[in-house]
Each structure stands twice: as C-alpha cells, then as structure tokens.
Write a protein that holds these residues in place. Structure first.
Motif, PDB file in Angstrom:
ATOM      1  N   ARG A  85      28.810 -18.247 -10.058  1.00 22.65           N
ATOM      2  CA  ARG A  85      28.720 -17.436  -8.839  1.00 22.65           C
ATOM      3  C   ARG A  85      27.463 -17.705  -8.015  1.00 22.65           C
ATOM      4  O   ARG A  85      27.407 -17.307  -6.854  1.00 22.65           O
ATOM      5  CB  ARG A  85      28.732 -15.953  -9.209  1.00 22.65           C
ATOM      6  CG  ARG A  85      29.941 -15.512 -10.002  1.00 22.65           C
ATOM      7  CD  ARG A  85      29.837 -14.050 -10.342  1.00 22.65           C
ATOM      8  NE  ARG A  85      30.934 -13.627 -11.213  1.00 22.65           N
ATOM      9  CZ  ARG A  85      31.354 -12.378 -11.316  1.00 22.65           C
ATOM     10  NH1 ARG A  85      30.779 -11.425 -10.622  1.00 22.65           N
ATOM     11  NH2 ARG A  85      32.357 -12.079 -12.125  1.00 22.65           N
ATOM     12  N   ARG A  86      26.459 -18.327  -8.588  1.00 27.50           N
ATOM     13  CA  ARG A  86      25.158 -18.422  -7.920  1.00 27.50           C
ATOM     14  C   ARG A  86      25.234 -19.275  -6.665  1.00 27.50           C
ATOM     15  O   ARG A  86      26.106 -20.143  -6.527  1.00 27.50           O
ATOM     16  CB  ARG A  86      24.098 -18.976  -8.873  1.00 27.50           C
ATOM     17  CG  ARG A  86      24.153 -20.473  -9.098  1.00 27.50           C
ATOM     18  CD  ARG A  86      23.074 -20.946 -10.055  1.00 27.50           C
ATOM     19  NE  ARG A  86      21.756 -20.478  -9.678  1.00 27.50           N
ATOM     20  CZ  ARG A  86      20.655 -20.740 -10.360  1.00 27.50           C
ATOM     21  NH1 ARG A  86      20.721 -21.466 -11.477  1.00 27.50           N
ATOM     22  NH2 ARG A  86      19.485 -20.302  -9.955  1.00 27.50           N
ATOM     23  N   GLU A  87      24.282 -19.033  -5.732  1.00 27.15           N
ATOM     24  CA  GLU A  87      24.267 -19.748  -4.458  1.00 27.15           C
ATOM     25  C   GLU A  87      22.931 -20.435  -4.198  1.00 27.15           C
ATOM     26  O   GLU A  87      22.616 -20.796  -3.074  1.00 27.15           O
ATOM     27  CB  GLU A  87      24.581 -18.778  -3.317  1.00 27.15           C
ATOM     28  CG  GLU A  87      25.966 -18.146  -3.438  1.00 27.15           C
ATOM     29  CD  GLU A  87      26.258 -17.215  -2.281  1.00 27.15           C
ATOM     30  OE1 GLU A  87      25.491 -17.221  -1.287  1.00 27.15           O
ATOM     31  OE2 GLU A  87      27.260 -16.480  -2.357  1.00 27.15           O
ATOM     32  N   ALA A  88      22.108 -20.569  -5.234  1.00 28.29           N
ATOM     33  CA  ALA A  88      20.814 -21.270  -5.133  1.00 28.29           C
ATOM     34  C   ALA A  88      19.883 -20.613  -4.122  1.00 28.29           C
ATOM     35  O   ALA A  88      19.026 -21.263  -3.527  1.00 28.29           O
ATOM     36  CB  ALA A  88      21.029 -22.741  -4.784  1.00 28.29           C
ATOM     37  N   ASN A  89      20.043 -19.327  -3.924  1.00 24.23           N
ATOM     38  CA  ASN A  89      19.139 -18.551  -3.076  1.00 24.23           C
ATOM     39  C   ASN A  89      18.553 -17.442  -3.937  1.00 24.23           C
ATOM     40  O   ASN A  89      19.289 -16.571  -4.401  1.00 24.23           O
ATOM     41  CB  ASN A  89      19.921 -17.966  -1.889  1.00 24.23           C
ATOM     42  CG  ASN A  89      19.022 -17.221  -0.919  1.00 24.23           C
ATOM     43  OD1 ASN A  89      18.106 -16.500  -1.315  1.00 24.23           O
ATOM     44  ND2 ASN A  89      19.291 -17.402   0.370  1.00 24.23           N
ATOM     45  N   PRO A  90      17.224 -17.450  -4.179  1.00 21.88           N
ATOM     46  CA  PRO A  90      16.640 -16.480  -5.119  1.00 21.88           C
ATOM     47  C   PRO A  90      16.980 -15.028  -4.801  1.00 21.88           C
ATOM     48  O   PRO A  90      17.281 -14.249  -5.701  1.00 21.88           O
ATOM     49  CB  PRO A  90      15.133 -16.741  -4.988  1.00 21.88           C
ATOM     50  CG  PRO A  90      15.038 -18.172  -4.546  1.00 21.88           C
ATOM     51  CD  PRO A  90      16.226 -18.396  -3.680  1.00 21.88           C
ATOM     52  N   GLY A  91      16.954 -14.673  -3.518  1.00 22.77           N
ATOM     53  CA  GLY A  91      17.273 -13.294  -3.151  1.00 22.77           C
ATOM     54  C   GLY A  91      18.718 -12.952  -3.450  1.00 22.77           C
ATOM     55  O   GLY A  91      19.024 -11.890  -4.007  1.00 22.77           O
ATOM     56  N   VAL A  92      19.612 -13.862  -3.096  1.00 18.54           N
ATOM     57  CA  VAL A  92      21.038 -13.652  -3.344  1.00 18.54           C
ATOM     58  C   VAL A  92      21.325 -13.725  -4.842  1.00 18.54           C
ATOM     59  O   VAL A  92      22.164 -12.981  -5.363  1.00 18.54           O
ATOM     60  CB  VAL A  92      21.882 -14.681  -2.569  1.00 18.54           C
ATOM     61  CG1 VAL A  92      23.364 -14.531  -2.914  1.00 18.54           C
ATOM     62  CG2 VAL A  92      21.664 -14.523  -1.084  1.00 18.54           C
ATOM     63  N   ASP A  93      20.629 -14.618  -5.538  1.00 18.96           N
ATOM     64  CA  ASP A  93      20.880 -14.810  -6.971  1.00 18.96           C
ATOM     65  C   ASP A  93      20.592 -13.544  -7.780  1.00 18.96           C
ATOM     66  O   ASP A  93      21.249 -13.278  -8.784  1.00 18.96           O
ATOM     67  CB  ASP A  93      20.038 -15.970  -7.505  1.00 18.96           C
ATOM     68  CG  ASP A  93      20.645 -17.322  -7.163  1.00 18.96           C
ATOM     69  OD1 ASP A  93      21.780 -17.334  -6.641  1.00 18.96           O
ATOM     70  OD2 ASP A  93      19.990 -18.347  -7.391  1.00 18.96           O
ATOM     71  N   ARG A  94      19.585 -12.771  -7.360  1.00 15.52           N
ATOM     72  CA  ARG A  94      19.293 -11.537  -8.096  1.00 15.52           C
ATOM     73  C   ARG A  94      20.457 -10.554  -7.970  1.00 15.52           C
ATOM     74  O   ARG A  94      20.835  -9.885  -8.935  1.00 15.52           O
ATOM     75  CB  ARG A  94      17.999 -10.909  -7.580  1.00 15.52           C
ATOM     76  CG  ARG A  94      16.762 -11.708  -7.940  1.00 15.52           C
ATOM     77  CD  ARG A  94      15.476 -10.971  -7.620  1.00 15.52           C
ATOM     78  NE  ARG A  94      14.315 -11.781  -7.931  1.00 15.52           N
ATOM     79  CZ  ARG A  94      13.705 -12.578  -7.066  1.00 15.52           C
ATOM     80  NH1 ARG A  94      14.178 -12.684  -5.827  1.00 15.52           N
ATOM     81  NH2 ARG A  94      12.656 -13.294  -7.436  1.00 15.52           N
TER      82      ARG A  94
END
Length: 202
Positions: A85-94
């Motif tokens: 599911r991750r998108e390699a964006n730290p904010g989104v990843d949390r």
C-alpha cells in the motif's frame, strides 16, 4: 468393525429420537466446529514464527517483502500489507501504516461473529424441539389419555434429547468463541504496538 457399526447405529437412533430439529443442530454443529478450527489455526499461525521488530523495520526501509517460508506471523503480515500500500511519501506512509494495522487487526475477528450466531441458535433449536416434543406428548394424551405411557415417552424423549443436544452444541461453541476472541485481542495489542514502532521508523 462391528463396534463401529454399532456406534453409528446408536448415533442415528439418537438423532431419530430427537425429532425434526436434530438434523439442523447437527449441521450447525459441524459448520461451527469447522469455523472454530479454521480460526484457531489462523490465530495460531499469527502468533508463531514472528520476525523481530528490527527486521521488520529493515525490510520496510529496503522495500523488501518478508520471506513467508521463514516467518508467518502477524509481523510479517503487517510488513507485507504495508509494502503493497505504501506510496514512498513519509507523511502518507504513516497514515498507510495506521490503515494497515487496522486492516490486519480487524482480520483477527473474522468469523467470530458467525461462530457466536451459530452457537446461539443451537439452544433455540433445542427449545423448539422441546416444544414439538411436548406438543406430541399432549396429542397422545388427548387421544389415549395418560394410560399409554410408551407413546407419551416418545414425545418426552424428543423434548429432552433436543434440549440436551442444543446445549451440548452451544456451550462448547461459546466457550471456544471466547477463547478465540481472547487470542484475537492479544494479537490486536501486539499489532498496534508494532504499528507504533514501525511508524516511528518511517
């Protein structure tokens, strides 16, 4: 072999004596125990062969799926689902990690509600069998009076056997459901703690 056929015939005789509700009770019992065994094996698999948290964090940093031949527990499942599911964006990843933890945690409760419903239906079917057995008994009394004890015994036997069977299905079923729910709750706590740990590493 004779012993086996003797026991099988006793079982069929017992089912026949219990009346119309015995077949639905048997079906409910089989279905309930299939679900209990499946859920028990799944929760056990989530508890054993868990990878260390540090390894899980390293796999996430390297964007590498865990080896499910070596690790089959809840930790590996969280890592695998998060990487999908991750998108390699730290904010989104949390946020993605929180959603993953919630999805994995909710999977532990699957089928528990179905087991509860099946176990709750069983004594009600037993009660229905009691009513049908007593109606049969009263029909005999209305036709023959109280002098035909053998005919009366058939209705009373139907009432008691169906009630007994309903309770024999329900009590172990509810006991196992509570046991599985306790295991699921423990896994939820572990997964939530893991999510907090991994979220800090993102």
């Amino acid at each position: 072999m004779t012993w086996l056929w003797s026991n099988i015939s006793r079982i069929f005789e017992y089912l026949d004596q219990g009346g119309l509700v015995m077949e639905p009770l048997l079906l409910i019992s089989v279905l309930m125990w299939v679900l209990i065994i499946k859920r028990g094996l799944y929760l056990r698999r989530m508890r054993v062969r868990n990878m260390p948290r540090e390894m899980a964090a390293q796999l996430i940093q390297e964007n590498q799926q865990p080896d499910f031949m070596e690790f089959r527990g809840a930790t590996a499942l969280v890592v695998s689902e998060f990487l999908k599911r991750r998108e390699a964006n730290p904010g989104v990843d949390r946020s993605t990690m929180d959603e993953t933890v919630m999805a994995v945690a909710s999977s532990f409760d699957k089928q528990l509600s179905v087991i509860t419903v099946l176990a709750s239906i069983a004594p009600l079917l037993g009660l229905l069998g009691t009513v049908l057995g007593m109606i049969s008994t009263f029909d005999v009394i209305s036709l023959h009076g109280t002098g035909n004890a053998r005919a009366m015994a058939g209705g009373i036997s139907e009432a008691l056997i169906s009630t007994q069977t309903g309770l024999l299905v329900a009590i172990p079923g509810l006991t196992m459901k509570n046991f599985l729910a306790s295991r699921a709750q423990t896994l939820k706590h572990r997964v939530s703690s893991l999510g907090i740990f991994l979220g800090r590493r993102l």
